[in-house]
Motif scaffolding. Structure first.
Motif, mmCIF file in Angstrom:
data_model
loop_
_atom_site.group_PDB
_atom_site.id
_atom_site.type_symbol
_atom_site.label_atom_id
_atom_site.label_comp_id
_atom_site.label_asym_id
_atom_site.label_seq_id
_atom_site.Cartn_x
_atom_site.Cartn_y
_atom_site.Cartn_z
ATOM 1 N N MET A 75 -31.951 -11.139 -16.118
ATOM 2 C CA MET A 75 -32.911 -12.169 -15.773
ATOM 3 C C MET A 75 -32.217 -13.528 -15.670
ATOM 4 O O MET A 75 -32.536 -14.306 -14.800
ATOM 5 C CB MET A 75 -34.021 -12.183 -16.818
ATOM 6 C CG MET A 75 -35.075 -13.218 -16.597
ATOM 7 S SD MET A 75 -36.135 -12.996 -15.170
ATOM 8 C CE MET A 75 -37.229 -11.739 -15.713
ATOM 9 N N ARG A 76 -31.281 -13.791 -16.587
ATOM 10 C CA ARG A 76 -30.567 -15.066 -16.545
ATOM 11 C C ARG A 76 -29.790 -15.247 -15.247
ATOM 12 O O ARG A 76 -29.717 -16.339 -14.698
ATOM 13 C CB ARG A 76 -29.579 -15.165 -17.704
ATOM 14 C CG ARG A 76 -30.173 -15.721 -18.928
ATOM 15 C CD ARG A 76 -29.116 -15.873 -19.984
ATOM 16 N NE ARG A 76 -29.804 -15.906 -21.245
ATOM 17 C CZ ARG A 76 -29.433 -16.641 -22.255
ATOM 18 N NH1 ARG A 76 -28.344 -17.341 -22.180
ATOM 19 N NH2 ARG A 76 -30.135 -16.644 -23.351
ATOM 20 N N HIS A 106 -32.165 -16.217 -12.586
ATOM 21 C CA HIS A 106 -32.631 -17.573 -12.870
ATOM 22 C C HIS A 106 -31.583 -18.599 -12.414
ATOM 23 O O HIS A 106 -31.917 -19.598 -11.793
ATOM 24 C CB HIS A 106 -32.909 -17.705 -14.376
ATOM 25 C CG HIS A 106 -33.674 -18.918 -14.748
ATOM 26 N ND1 HIS A 106 -35.048 -18.933 -14.803
ATOM 27 C CD2 HIS A 106 -33.276 -20.152 -15.097
ATOM 28 C CE1 HIS A 106 -35.449 -20.135 -15.175
ATOM 29 N NE2 HIS A 106 -34.393 -20.887 -15.359
ATOM 30 N N PHE A 127 -41.427 -18.606 -10.223
ATOM 31 C CA PHE A 127 -40.422 -17.729 -10.833
ATOM 32 C C PHE A 127 -39.718 -18.435 -11.990
ATOM 33 O O PHE A 127 -39.523 -17.849 -13.057
ATOM 34 C CB PHE A 127 -39.399 -17.279 -9.794
ATOM 35 C CG PHE A 127 -38.235 -16.541 -10.386
ATOM 36 C CD1 PHE A 127 -38.379 -15.229 -10.797
ATOM 37 C CD2 PHE A 127 -37.021 -17.170 -10.548
ATOM 38 C CE1 PHE A 127 -37.307 -14.549 -11.367
ATOM 39 C CE2 PHE A 127 -35.949 -16.503 -11.113
ATOM 40 C CZ PHE A 127 -36.090 -15.186 -11.530
ATOM 41 N N SER A 175 -39.712 -16.940 -15.648
ATOM 42 C CA SER A 175 -38.426 -16.467 -16.174
ATOM 43 C C SER A 175 -37.917 -17.379 -17.288
ATOM 44 O O SER A 175 -37.311 -16.896 -18.248
ATOM 45 C CB SER A 175 -37.394 -16.354 -15.057
ATOM 46 O OG SER A 175 -37.092 -17.617 -14.508
ATOM 47 N N TRP A 197 -39.777 -16.386 -20.329
ATOM 48 C CA TRP A 197 -39.261 -15.074 -20.762
ATOM 49 C C TRP A 197 -37.906 -15.226 -21.469
ATOM 50 O O TRP A 197 -37.686 -14.624 -22.531
ATOM 51 C CB TRP A 197 -39.139 -14.150 -19.564
ATOM 52 C CG TRP A 197 -38.620 -12.794 -19.930
ATOM 53 C CD1 TRP A 197 -37.366 -12.316 -19.732
ATOM 54 C CD2 TRP A 197 -39.340 -11.766 -20.597
ATOM 55 N NE1 TRP A 197 -37.261 -11.043 -20.216
ATOM 56 C CE2 TRP A 197 -38.471 -10.673 -20.763
ATOM 57 C CE3 TRP A 197 -40.641 -11.656 -21.065
ATOM 58 C CZ2 TRP A 197 -38.853 -9.497 -21.376
ATOM 59 C CZ3 TRP A 197 -41.020 -10.472 -21.679
ATOM 60 C CH2 TRP A 197 -40.133 -9.423 -21.830
ATOM 61 N N LEU A 198 -37.012 -16.026 -20.912
ATOM 62 C CA LEU A 198 -35.711 -16.254 -21.548
ATOM 63 C C LEU A 198 -35.878 -16.917 -22.915
ATOM 64 O O LEU A 198 -35.173 -16.583 -23.877
ATOM 65 C CB LEU A 198 -34.814 -17.107 -20.647
ATOM 66 C CG LEU A 198 -34.329 -16.444 -19.366
ATOM 67 C CD1 LEU A 198 -33.638 -17.457 -18.474
ATOM 68 C CD2 LEU A 198 -33.399 -15.294 -19.691
#
Length: 128
Positions: free
Chosen positions: A1-2, A5, A100, A104, A107-108
């Motif tokens: 995910m990072r 991002h 997004f 994200s 989430w992070l």
């Protein structure tokens, strides 16, 4: 995910900055323009070509040099309409990128919070 991002932020960072600046300016310009304008005087014998509906506030076209004349330009720059269909597509994609980044990023943050809890470190809202 990072990774996603970071890459999307590199790609859309300039466009999101553009949207943020033009959106902010479109809100500030009316505040700097001052108070209400005078209604145009219409002679009693003259029949107006357009009658403003009762629930609406109709305003005359701004004069050149009036800060409110910038609002239309700022709207077109903000939405990307000034750059044609490509500008509108980039504006729309930038909007999706902002959604997004919001999801994200949250989430992070939750993943980092859980990681600290698993390592039994002192949980804090913000850490170094």
């Amino acid at each position: 995910m990072r990774k996603f991002h970071r890459w999307i932020s590199v790609l859309f960072g300039v466009f999101l900055l553009w949207i943020a600046v033009t959106g902010t300016l479109s809100q500030i310009v009316p505040l700097l323009a001052g108070g209400e304008r005078e209604k145009p005087k219409v002679e009693a014998s003259a029949k107006p070509a357009f009658v403003c509906p009762p629930d609406y506030m109709c305003r005359p076209k701004p004069k050149p040099g009036d800060p409110r004349a910038l609002i239309g330009l700022l709207h077109h720059l903000h939405s990307g309409e000034s750059f044609g269909p490509v500008g509108v597509v980039f504006g729309t994609l930038s909007g999706f990128a902002m959604i997004f980044f919001s999801v994200s990023g949250l989430w992070l943050y939750i993943q980092m919070w859980r990681n600290r809890a698993e390592r039994k470190l002192t949980p804090r809202w913000f850490w170094k």
